[in-house]
Write an enzyme that holds these catalytic residues in place. Structure first.
Site, PDB file in Angstrom:
ATOM      1  N   GLU A 179     -73.331 -56.620 -26.115  1.00  0.00           N
ATOM      2  CA  GLU A 179     -74.175 -56.137 -25.006  1.00  0.00           C
ATOM      3  C   GLU A 179     -73.575 -56.515 -23.650  1.00  0.00           C
ATOM      4  OE1 GLU A 179     -78.196 -57.499 -25.829  1.00  0.00           O
ATOM      5  OE2 GLU A 179     -78.562 -55.732 -27.048  1.00  0.00           O
ATOM      6  N   GLU A 372     -77.363 -52.661 -33.781  1.00  0.00           N
ATOM      7  CA  GLU A 372     -78.610 -53.437 -33.733  1.00  0.00           C
ATOM      8  C   GLU A 372     -79.767 -52.474 -33.596  1.00  0.00           C
ATOM      9  OE1 GLU A 372     -79.150 -56.645 -30.927  1.00  0.00           O
ATOM     10  OE2 GLU A 372     -77.059 -57.255 -31.122  1.00  0.00           O
TER      11      GLU A 372
HETATM   12  C1  BG6 Z   1     -80.068 -58.146 -28.402  1.00  0.00           C
HETATM   13  C2  BG6 Z   1     -79.114 -59.243 -28.749  1.00  0.00           C
HETATM   14  O1  BG6 Z   1     -80.277 -58.252 -27.049  1.00  0.00           O
HETATM   15  O2  BG6 Z   1     -81.346 -58.137 -28.931  1.00  0.00           O
HETATM   16  C3  BG6 Z   1     -79.545 -60.163 -29.870  1.00  0.00           C
HETATM   17  O3  BG6 Z   1     -77.815 -58.769 -28.972  1.00  0.00           O
HETATM   18  C4  BG6 Z   1     -81.045 -60.333 -29.819  1.00  0.00           C
HETATM   19  O4  BG6 Z   1     -78.845 -61.367 -29.749  1.00  0.00           O
HETATM   20  C5  BG6 Z   1     -81.686 -58.973 -30.030  1.00  0.00           C
HETATM   21  O5  BG6 Z   1     -81.537 -61.272 -30.709  1.00  0.00           O
HETATM   22  C6  BG6 Z   1     -83.190 -59.000 -30.154  1.00  0.00           C
HETATM   23  O6  BG6 Z   1     -83.748 -59.697 -29.108  1.00  0.00           O
HETATM   24  P1  BG6 Z   1     -84.763 -60.883 -29.324  1.00  0.00           P
HETATM   25  O7  BG6 Z   1     -85.006 -61.396 -27.985  1.00  0.00           O
HETATM   26  O8  BG6 Z   1     -85.967 -60.289 -29.952  1.00  0.00           O
HETATM   27  O9  BG6 Z   1     -84.087 -61.858 -30.196  1.00  0.00           O
END
Ligand code: BG6
Length: 475
Positions: A179, A372
């Site tokens: 990211e 993701e």
């Molecule tokens: C992304 C990141 O921003 O979102 C992860 O690459 C992160 O590291 C994921 O965990 C989900 O966000 P969160 O805050 O729910 O863990």
């Protein structure tokens, strides 16, 4: 056109959110190790509060996380049982170079990832390795100010040279920076930047961004030299920004918001700074310091594929009166009345994934990879300790449908899909364990209590079926 036969189904984690063992095996202190849970977390992550040591008053979730450092065999075996074709994880920089500027790499750290990779390959799981996922050695923050310094390019280059050489037979897919656009929003926890009173923060951030873009291009160059079969990707916190209304002012605002993000990938994928960014820097009175050869390096070393995270769309308005702000992975967004939200206020928009895929493909014409996606939710085990997470299944099912249509109807070239947090892990934004994404439950709470026992949720068997049918069986 349907999903490729070798479609890379799987899941994703990051070293700092799963490994624990934060000082084991000669590991050095990483920026996330000094980011506490609780009330100071946001100020530290934004670089507004300088906290470069751990203290007794705070709880640091990364120190133990889910102890993947000791459970990796059991965890990868569970991923294999689900039929994973791909596992995305990151390498902790401080396991390889504990201080970042060490002359020699730390053999114990290298051996840990040898073992993790061997375990993946034993089950035929393709590793997808993020070189840095919100990860900088604290020593480099103290000595050179992290990515504000050009020296970071050399340290990063050394890290890449070391891991590319060591793992050249085991790994094919690499991501340079997780990211990368998060640098603008969480400058410390993404990139180790801490600000001084009164300094021009935007100038510091964009200079650091330049260093990362150069480092990413260098990594691509080194990778292709070491193994021409390597595939190097960039990684964007993705999502399209919708205009609040059809007022052209809103449309223009939304386009500007998107460009703040696409700027990074425009450079990594097209190989040059876009004109809109050059003009923006002029308006902001920012002059990016470039070295001779930077432009050529960027031009000659564009990425092989474009990867991104997607949780939900964003919304913006030109009207300052509209005050319905909600959370979206710490990106500012208005509340979209057409969408439902997660328990943490993240807006759920499967069609938005199709829109984002199309936008990225139109813009870059390179293979895409969703690395993701998922739903952070509270899971409550029943009296037998079982979790019926139909809400998670629904979320993922709708997003799979959306990307399948994008492939089948729109002709998007999609390499794979790795859900976020396939095993429960520490939340990056909040530091909580209770914001769970996994198919595998980990018995640990927000204060660090629990047995660390792993168990399968309902979604575990569901995802297994999805993978074995190559996305045909979704019910
Ligand atoms: C992304 C990141 O921003 O979102 C992860 O690459 C992160 O590291 C994921 O965990 C989900 O966000 P969160 O805050 O729910 O863990």
């Amino acid at each position: 056109m349907s999903l490729r036969k070798d479609f890379l189904w799987g899941g994703a984690t990051a070293a700092n959110q799963v490994e624990g063992g934060y000082l084991e095996g000669n590991k050095g202190l990483s920026i996330i190790d000094v980011v506490p849970a609780g009330k100071d977390r946001v100020a530290v992550k934004k670089g507004k509060m300088r906290m470069l040591e751990c203290d007794e008053q705070h709880f640091y979730p990364s120190h133990e996380a889910i102890d993947f450092y000791h459970h990796y065999k059991e965890d990868i075996a569970l991923l294999a049982e689900m039929g994973f074709k791909c596992y995305r994880f990151s390498i902790a920089w401080t396991r390889i170079f504990p201080n970042g500027d060490d002359l020699q790499p730390n053999e114990e750290g290298l051996k840990f990832y040898d073992r993790v990779l061997d375990e993946c390959l034993k089950y035929g799981i393709e590793p997808l390795v993020t070189i840095t996922h919100f990860d900088v050695p604290v020593h480099l923050v103290k000595t050179v100010g992290s990515w504000r310094s050009r020296k970071m390019v050399d340290y990063y280059e050394k890290l890449c040279e070391t891991i590319f050489t060591r793992y050249k037979e085991q790994v094919k897919y690499w991501l340079t920076f997780n990211e990368i656009n998060m640098l603008l929003h969480l400058p410390f926890s993404s990139s180790g930047l801490v600000f001084e009173e009164g300094e021009n923060e935007e100038a510091v951030k964009y200079q650091a961004a330049h260093h990362q873009l150069v480092a990413s291009a260098k990594a691509t160059e080194i990778a292709h030299r070491i193994n021409p079969k390597f595939k190097i990707g960039c990684m964007l916190a993705g999502a399209s920004t919708y205009p609040y209304t059809c007022d052209p002012e809103d449309i223009w605002k939304a386009m500007g918001r998107d460009r703040e993000h696409y700027f990074f990938v425009d450079v990594q994928s097209r190989g040059e700074y876009p004109n809109y960014a050059k003009k923006m820097f002029e308006r902001m009175n920012i002059s990016i310091k470039m070295e001779d050869g930077d432009e050529e390096l960027l031009r000659n070393n564009t990425v092989d594929f474009v990867s991104f995270s997607y949780y939900g769309s964003r919304l913006t308005s030109a009207d300052p009166e509209k005050n319905t702000q909600t959370a979206a992975n710490l990106f500012p967004t208005l509340r979209n009345p057409y969408l439902k939200t997660s328990e943490w206020g993240w807006q759920i928009d499967p069609l938005g994934l199709r829109i984002t895929l199309n936008t990225l493909y139109d813009r870059y014409q390179k293979p895409l990879f969703i690395v993701e996606n998922g739903l952070g939710a509270i899971d409550t085990p029943d009296e037998n300790g079982y979790i019926e997470d139909d809400y998670r299944i629904d979320y993922i099912r709708e997003h799979i449908k959306a990307f399948k249509v994008a492939v089948e109807e729109d002709g998007i070239d999609l390499l794979g899909y790795t859900t976020w947090g396939c095993i429960d892990l520490v939340s990056a934004s909040t530091g909580e364990m209770s914001k769970r994404y996994g198919f595998i439950y980990v018995d640990r709470d927000d204060t660090g209590k629990g047995t660390m026992k792993r168990s399968k949720k309902k979604s575990f068997d569901w995802y297994k079926k999805v993978i074995s049918s190559n996305g045909e069986e979704l019910e």
